[in-house]
Design a protein around this motif. Sequence first.
Motif, PDB file in Angstrom:
ATOM      1  N   GLU A 116     -16.420  -6.564  -0.255  1.00  0.00           N
ATOM      2  CA  GLU A 116     -16.209  -7.850   0.427  1.00  0.00           C
ATOM      3  C   GLU A 116     -17.516  -8.429   0.936  1.00  0.00           C
ATOM      4  N   LEU A 122      -8.525  -7.486  -2.041  1.00  0.00           N
ATOM      5  CA  LEU A 122      -9.283  -6.397  -1.455  1.00  0.00           C
ATOM      6  C   LEU A 122      -8.628  -5.844  -0.198  1.00  0.00           C
ATOM      7  N   ASP A 123      -7.489  -6.409   0.224  1.00  0.00           N
ATOM      8  CA  ASP A 123      -6.796  -5.828   1.369  1.00  0.00           C
ATOM      9  C   ASP A 123      -5.849  -4.731   0.906  1.00  0.00           C
ATOM     10  N   VAL A 128     -12.897   5.260   1.121  1.00  0.00           N
ATOM     11  CA  VAL A 128     -12.259   4.168   0.382  1.00  0.00           C
ATOM     12  C   VAL A 128     -12.413   2.852   1.135  1.00  0.00           C
ATOM     13  N   TRP A 129     -12.194   2.892   2.456  1.00  0.00           N
ATOM     14  CA  TRP A 129     -12.321   1.660   3.230  1.00  0.00           C
ATOM     15  C   TRP A 129     -13.748   1.125   3.181  1.00  0.00           C
ATOM     16  N   GLN A 131     -16.007   1.543   0.864  1.00  0.00           N
ATOM     17  CA  GLN A 131     -16.295   0.968  -0.456  1.00  0.00           C
ATOM     18  C   GLN A 131     -15.640  -0.400  -0.615  1.00  0.00           C
ATOM     19  N   ARG A 132     -14.413  -0.528  -0.143  1.00  0.00           N
ATOM     20  CA  ARG A 132     -13.734  -1.828  -0.206  1.00  0.00           C
ATOM     21  C   ARG A 132     -14.474  -2.868   0.620  1.00  0.00           C
ATOM     22  N   ARG A 133     -14.902  -2.461   1.819  1.00  0.00           N
ATOM     23  CA  ARG A 133     -15.611  -3.403   2.688  1.00  0.00           C
ATOM     24  C   ARG A 133     -16.957  -3.787   2.101  1.00  0.00           C
ATOM     25  N   ASN A 166       0.793  -1.222   0.000  1.00  0.00           N
ATOM     26  CA  ASN A 166       0.000   0.000   0.000  1.00  0.00           C
ATOM     27  C   ASN A 166       0.830   1.279   0.000  1.00  0.00           C
ATOM     28  N   LEU A 222      -5.539  -1.130  -0.579  1.00  0.00           N
ATOM     29  CA  LEU A 222      -6.384   0.049  -0.726  1.00  0.00           C
ATOM     30  C   LEU A 222      -6.237   0.658  -2.112  1.00  0.00           C
ATOM     31  N   GLU A 223      -7.357   0.891  -2.762  1.00  0.00           N
ATOM     32  CA  GLU A 223      -7.376   1.612  -4.013  1.00  0.00           C
ATOM     33  C   GLU A 223      -8.498   2.635  -3.918  1.00  0.00           C
ATOM     34  N   ASP A 276     -17.072  -6.704  -6.934  1.00  0.00           N
ATOM     35  CA  ASP A 276     -15.630  -6.483  -6.920  1.00  0.00           C
ATOM     36  C   ASP A 276     -15.023  -7.205  -8.110  1.00  0.00           C
TER      37      ASP A 276
END
Length: 246
Positions: free
Chosen positions: A226, A237-238, A218-219, A221-223, A197, A240-241, A232
Amino acid sequence: MPCRSLPLLLALTLSLGACATRGADGEAAATPGDPLESVNRDILDANLAVDDAVLRPVALGYREVVPEFARRGIRNALDNISEPRVLANNLLQGRFLDAGHTTMRFFFNSTVGLGGLFDVATDFGIARRTGDFGQTLHAWGVEDGAYLMLPLAGPSNTRDTVGLVADGFINPIGWLLPFEGNIARSVVDGVDLREQNIEGLDALRSGSLDFYARLRSVWQQRRNAELGRVDDGGDRLDVLEDPGAQ
């Protein structure tokens, strides 16, 4: 209990004493889903200080000293160690097809893949599944709860914090390792994750007027990806983008 669980308990203790949030002008303000914003921001500031002084330099040194193929092998092995935890959560969620895929991944990578150093399962078309106890609690109907910024561990929420602690007990491989082995695994895992990262977090910090708010977005949206709330792309997914980046 893995060493990473200790700061989580500290974060929960700290959060009990905070009930107000702070806006850009420093006055109390309410942010939906983030009632503990004031203490969360303070924890993020502390995390960034530790990151600038220790974590990022260590991650850069790790990248400089360890060749890319070796880092990939370490990452594969760490992923393989976590497969029993993924399997347990697949079963608890009633995702039996995913549980079968996870079992095959663990078998092939542990044998043909030399203990997980090589991800032969993906080459065989068996993609890695997600599965953690926070996800399981979500499947059981438990709400997200308040957004939390955990010391060192970073963004989470109350449900996923409970899940992260529980995952430390679910993975049977953790039972087989001595306390020192679990600490070493957590440290290597943390350094490897931070190395992945470096560019992402640098870009997020430099390109955000409010880094805290952007990191939270961002977190989340990533979560959501998942948890199946959005699609996705099958990537890790761990890492960060920023979906909003141009």
